[in-house]
Write an enzyme that holds these catalytic residues in place. Structure first.
Site, PDB file in Angstrom:
ATOM      1  N   ASP A  15       0.829  -1.218   0.000  1.00  0.00           N
ATOM      2  CA  ASP A  15       0.000   0.000   0.000  1.00  0.00           C
ATOM      3  C   ASP A  15       0.864   1.268   0.000  1.00  0.00           C
ATOM      4  OD1 ASP A  15      -2.366   1.424  -0.008  1.00  0.00           O
ATOM      5  OD2 ASP A  15      -2.644   1.308   2.164  1.00  0.00           O
ATOM      6  N   ASN A  63     -10.966  -2.765  -5.249  1.00  0.00           N
ATOM      7  CA  ASN A  63     -10.173  -1.809  -6.037  1.00  0.00           C
ATOM      8  C   ASN A  63     -10.779  -1.516  -7.417  1.00  0.00           C
ATOM      9  OD1 ASN A  63      -7.012  -2.945  -4.650  1.00  0.00           O
ATOM     10  ND2 ASN A  63      -8.169  -1.127  -4.104  1.00  0.00           N
ATOM     11  N   ARG A  66     -12.029   2.109  -8.335  1.00  0.00           N
ATOM     12  CA  ARG A  66     -11.135   3.244  -8.630  1.00  0.00           C
ATOM     13  C   ARG A  66     -11.424   3.797 -10.029  1.00  0.00           C
ATOM     14  NH1 ARG A  66      -5.399   2.271  -5.644  1.00  0.00           N
ATOM     15  NH2 ARG A  66      -6.321   1.706  -3.641  1.00  0.00           N
TER      16      ARG A  66
HETATM   17  C1  IPE Z   1      -5.473  -2.672   0.134  1.00  0.00           C
HETATM   18  O1  IPE Z   1      -5.146  -1.342  -0.096  1.00  0.00           O
HETATM   19  C2  IPE Z   1      -5.399  -3.439  -1.139  1.00  0.00           C
HETATM   20  C3  IPE Z   1      -4.092  -3.546  -1.755  1.00  0.00           C
HETATM   21  C4  IPE Z   1      -2.987  -3.051  -1.328  1.00  0.00           C
HETATM   22  C5  IPE Z   1      -4.061  -4.300  -2.962  1.00  0.00           C
HETATM   23  P1  IPE Z   1      -6.253  -0.217  -0.349  1.00  0.00           P
HETATM   24  O2  IPE Z   1      -5.519   1.039  -0.540  1.00  0.00           O
HETATM   25  O3  IPE Z   1      -7.175  -0.638  -1.419  1.00  0.00           O
HETATM   26  O4  IPE Z   1      -7.051  -0.241   1.033  1.00  0.00           O
HETATM   27  P2  IPE Z   1      -7.883   0.903   1.762  1.00  0.00           P
HETATM   28  O5  IPE Z   1      -8.879   1.413   0.765  1.00  0.00           O
HETATM   29  O6  IPE Z   1      -6.913   1.952   2.173  1.00  0.00           O
HETATM   30  O7  IPE Z   1      -8.502   0.221   2.929  1.00  0.00           O
HETATM   31  C1  IPE Z   2      -1.723   0.100  -3.295  1.00  0.00           C
HETATM   32  O1  IPE Z   2      -1.445   1.453  -3.344  1.00  0.00           O
HETATM   33  C2  IPE Z   2      -1.927  -0.501  -4.653  1.00  0.00           C
HETATM   34  C3  IPE Z   2      -3.304  -0.932  -4.917  1.00  0.00           C
HETATM   35  C4  IPE Z   2      -4.281  -0.937  -4.073  1.00  0.00           C
HETATM   36  C5  IPE Z   2      -3.581  -1.384  -6.265  1.00  0.00           C
HETATM   37  P1  IPE Z   2      -2.605   2.528  -3.354  1.00  0.00           P
HETATM   38  O2  IPE Z   2      -2.958   2.820  -4.766  1.00  0.00           O
HETATM   39  O3  IPE Z   2      -3.733   2.110  -2.496  1.00  0.00           O
HETATM   40  O4  IPE Z   2      -1.856   3.772  -2.735  1.00  0.00           O
HETATM   41  P2  IPE Z   2      -2.473   4.879  -1.771  1.00  0.00           P
HETATM   42  O5  IPE Z   2      -3.049   4.135  -0.608  1.00  0.00           O
HETATM   43  O6  IPE Z   2      -3.544   5.573  -2.556  1.00  0.00           O
HETATM   44  O7  IPE Z   2      -1.331   5.732  -1.420  1.00  0.00           O
HETATM   45 MG    MG Z   3      -4.113   2.404  -0.539  1.00  0.00          MG
END
Ligand code: IPE
Ligand code: IPE
Ligand code: MG
Length: 234
Positions: A15, A63, A66
């Site tokens: 993350d 996800n 998004r």
């Molecule tokens: C969890 O991260 C999923 C992955 C890293 C693949 P997210 O960024 O999606 O989780 P939340 O939304 O902060 O809980």
């Molecule tokens: C994790 O990084 C990757 C996925 C969930 C695909 P994020 O995209 O959630 O990164 P932040 O949390 O927005 O910084």
């Molecule tokens: Mg994230």
């Protein structure tokens, strides 16, 4: 790293890619690109350390909500990784994709099946890549499989146990993760390995995933070694 117990299985929530990119005024997908490179390096390091399995959370069932261009960019990145950057021919890792593959296009699905098949007989460290993974989805999926077996007479209600239930999860036949690591400063599980983490240690770190290094993993393992795990005993 002397006198340190190396865990058999760890789970990593990759993350912080978006925040890493934002800090640099880059598009979020640049963060995912850098994050994928870190994934590759950390997987190699886990193998060098002698782990049996490592589970990387790359894309959750949530996800998909998004923005479309971010999801498209991630799919492109997964495809590229499955084709060339995964290096699975070069190493002895068994690669397993955790999650429902049905949501991906045919090309990605076939690539995943091909990699799983080609690496199925290997005895090296397992790399689990959680793609379209949600732990609740996994549990529902296991329930349905078991219900079908009971209906068909291949399994009785008495056969349903913690062990047989675990054997219907995507992580079947693998040890539970000793610890779950989440970089990026968030302190939540976000639908990751809910069943399997019953007795896992949780390690949260402030570093963003694209900045994560082998030294950070050393620090996480050192922290894990300080924990007093009791499993309900004294
Ligand atoms: C969890 O991260 C999923 C992955 C890293 C693949 P997210 O960024 O999606 O989780 P939340 O939304 O902060 O809980
Ligand atoms: C994790 O990084 C990757 C996925 C969930 C695909 P994020 O995209 O959630 O990164 P932040 O949390 O927005 O910084
Ligand atoms: Mg994230």
């Amino acid at each position: 790293m002397e006198n340190i117990t190396i865990p058999k299985h760890i789970g990593i929530i990759m993350d912080g890619n978006g925040r890493w990119a934002k800090k640099r005024m880059l598009p979020r997908n640049m963060g995912h690109k850098k994050g994928a490179e870190v994934f590759k390096d950390i997987a190699r390091y886990c193998d060098d350390l002698g782990m049996e399995a490592v589970t990387f959370y790359a894309f959750s069932t949530e996800n998909w909500k998004r923005p479309q261009d971010e999801v498209d960019g991630l799919m492109k990145l997964f495809k590229q990784y499955l084709i060339d950057a995964f290096d699975y021919e070069k190493y002895n890792n068994r690669i397993i994709f955790l999650g429902d593959k049905a949501a991906f296009n045919e090309e990605l699905r076939n690539l995943m099946l091909e990699i799983e098949e080609k690496t199925a007989e290997r005895d090296g460290m397992i790399i689990n890549l959680a793609l379209n993974y949600g732990s609740r989805d996994e549990i529902v999926h296991a329930c349905k499989e078991i219900a079908e077996k009971v209906k068909a007479g291949d399994m009785s209600v008495e056969d349903i146990s913690e062990e047989s239930f675990s054997a219907h999860l995507y992580t079947k036949n693998q040890p539970d993760p000793e610890f779950i690591l989440r970089p990026s400063g968030e302190k939540r599980i976000s639908n990751f390995l809910l069943w399997q983490c019953a007795y896992s240690e949780f390690i949260y770190m402030d570093v963003l995933w694209p900045d994560f290094t082998r030294k950070d993993l050393d620090a996480a393992i050192a922290e894990f070694n300080k924990r007093n795990r009791r499993f309900g005993g004294v």
